[in-house]
Design an enzyme around this catalytic site. Structure first.
Site, PDB file in Angstrom:
ATOM      1  CG  LEU A   1      -2.087  -0.903   1.299  1.00 46.99           C
ATOM      2  CD1 LEU A   1      -2.859  -0.720   2.614  1.00 46.99           C
ATOM      3  CD2 LEU A   1      -3.046  -0.688   0.132  1.00 46.99           C
ATOM      4  CG  ASP A   2       0.498   4.094  -3.025  1.00 45.23           C
ATOM      5  OD1 ASP A   2       1.258   3.235  -3.485  1.00 45.23           O
ATOM      6  OD2 ASP A   2      -0.443   4.610  -3.662  1.00 45.23           O
ATOM      7  CG  LEU A   3       4.254   7.383   3.132  1.00 49.37           C
ATOM      8  CD1 LEU A   3       4.953   6.484   4.145  1.00 49.37           C
ATOM      9  CD2 LEU A   3       5.176   8.532   2.737  1.00 49.37           C
TER      10      LEU A   3
ATOM     11  CB  THR B   1      -2.857   3.768   0.443  1.00 50.97           C
ATOM     12  OG1 THR B   1      -2.623   4.425  -0.794  1.00 50.97           O
ATOM     13  CG2 THR B   1      -4.121   2.940   0.341  1.00 50.97           C
TER      14      THR B   1
END
Ligand code: URA
Length: 247
Positions: free
Chosen positions: A103-105, A107
């Protein structure tokens, strides 16, 4: 309990089953100091000493957790920039768990973590088409045609995305909350998909893997999953059709 060697290696997270077969064929695996090259070979991970390239394989108990990842945490297991890591949130868990996908930073939401390499490979392999559900708060009010484009597949980074399911959940002042279900895991896929139809993602949360939902799990907390929970990852909903909420 005896099991096929390639299954044992995959479960230990050494490799996928196919890669495990290659390791066996290449003579890199030994059982009790004997090289084994036959595919049908069985072993007992408790009783037998199994090594890969001479190093003993660690057969720790497999555990599975669902974490509600807050924004600001990286999903890598080491960060040269010293940012908070998702593993910091797994208090009381001694096993080294790795995230299933990223997951992105920025998200939030459902992040499955495990030390079971085989299950992780199955979830991530496109053949199993595990649905991932996201709630994206996007700028503006996407038109029906744009939602249809997202559903049919849209080109991002030169490649067309696989069909998705999309529905508008809510309209707020100047923004829409859209649920999108995809089964790929390209980097920043949801953000790029919405960008491709000119709607910036303002906030992104993953709410489910398959039918395994976050539910009321608080942000930053995790729960240990049962085998029934794991089954939910591989079960699917009936596809829904696009339905925009009109004010
Ligand atoms: N898609 C994104 O854009 N970001 C994520 O973190 C996950 C899916």
């Amino acid at each position: 309990m005896e099991e096929r060697l390639q299954k044992i290696l995959a479960k230990a997270g050494i490799a996928s089953r196919r890669q495990a077969e290659q390791l066996i064929r290449a003579g890199r695996i030994r059982i009790n100091d004997q090289v084994v090259v036959e595919m049908g070979c069985k072993a007992d991970p408790v009783r037998d000493r199994i090594t890969c390239d001479g190093k003993p394989i660690d057969f720790e108990e497999k555990i599975y957790v669902l974490l509600n990842k807050p924004a600001g945490y990286v999903t890598t297991l080491a960060d040269p920039q010293g940012r908070p890591m998702v593993s910091d949130l797994l208090t009381g868990i001694e096993e080294r768990l790795f995230p299933v996908g990223r997951l992105d930073l920025d998200t939030e939401g459902a992040l499955l973590m495990t030390n079971d390499g085989e299950l992780a490979n199955r979830i991530l392999h496109p053949r199993f088409e595990v649905n991932k559900t996201y709630e994206a708060l996007v700028a503006g009010f996407p038109a029906r045609e744009k939602l249809a484009l997202l559903e049919q597949g849209i080109v991002i980074d030169g490649i067309k995305t696989r069909p998705a399911r999309v529905r508008v959940l809510q309209r707020r002042s100047g923004a829409s909350l859209v649920e999108i279900v995809i089964h790929e895991g390209k980097k920043r896929q949801v953000r790029k998909m919405f960008q491709a139809v000119d709607h910036r993602v303002l906030h992104l949360k993953r709410t489910a893997y398959g039918q395994l939902y976050l539910g009321h799990l608080p942000l930053g907390k995790f729960k240990i999953l049962s085998s029934d929970d794991l089954k939910k990852i591989f079960s699917y909903k009936i596809p829904f059709t696009i339905k925009n909420i009109t004010d």
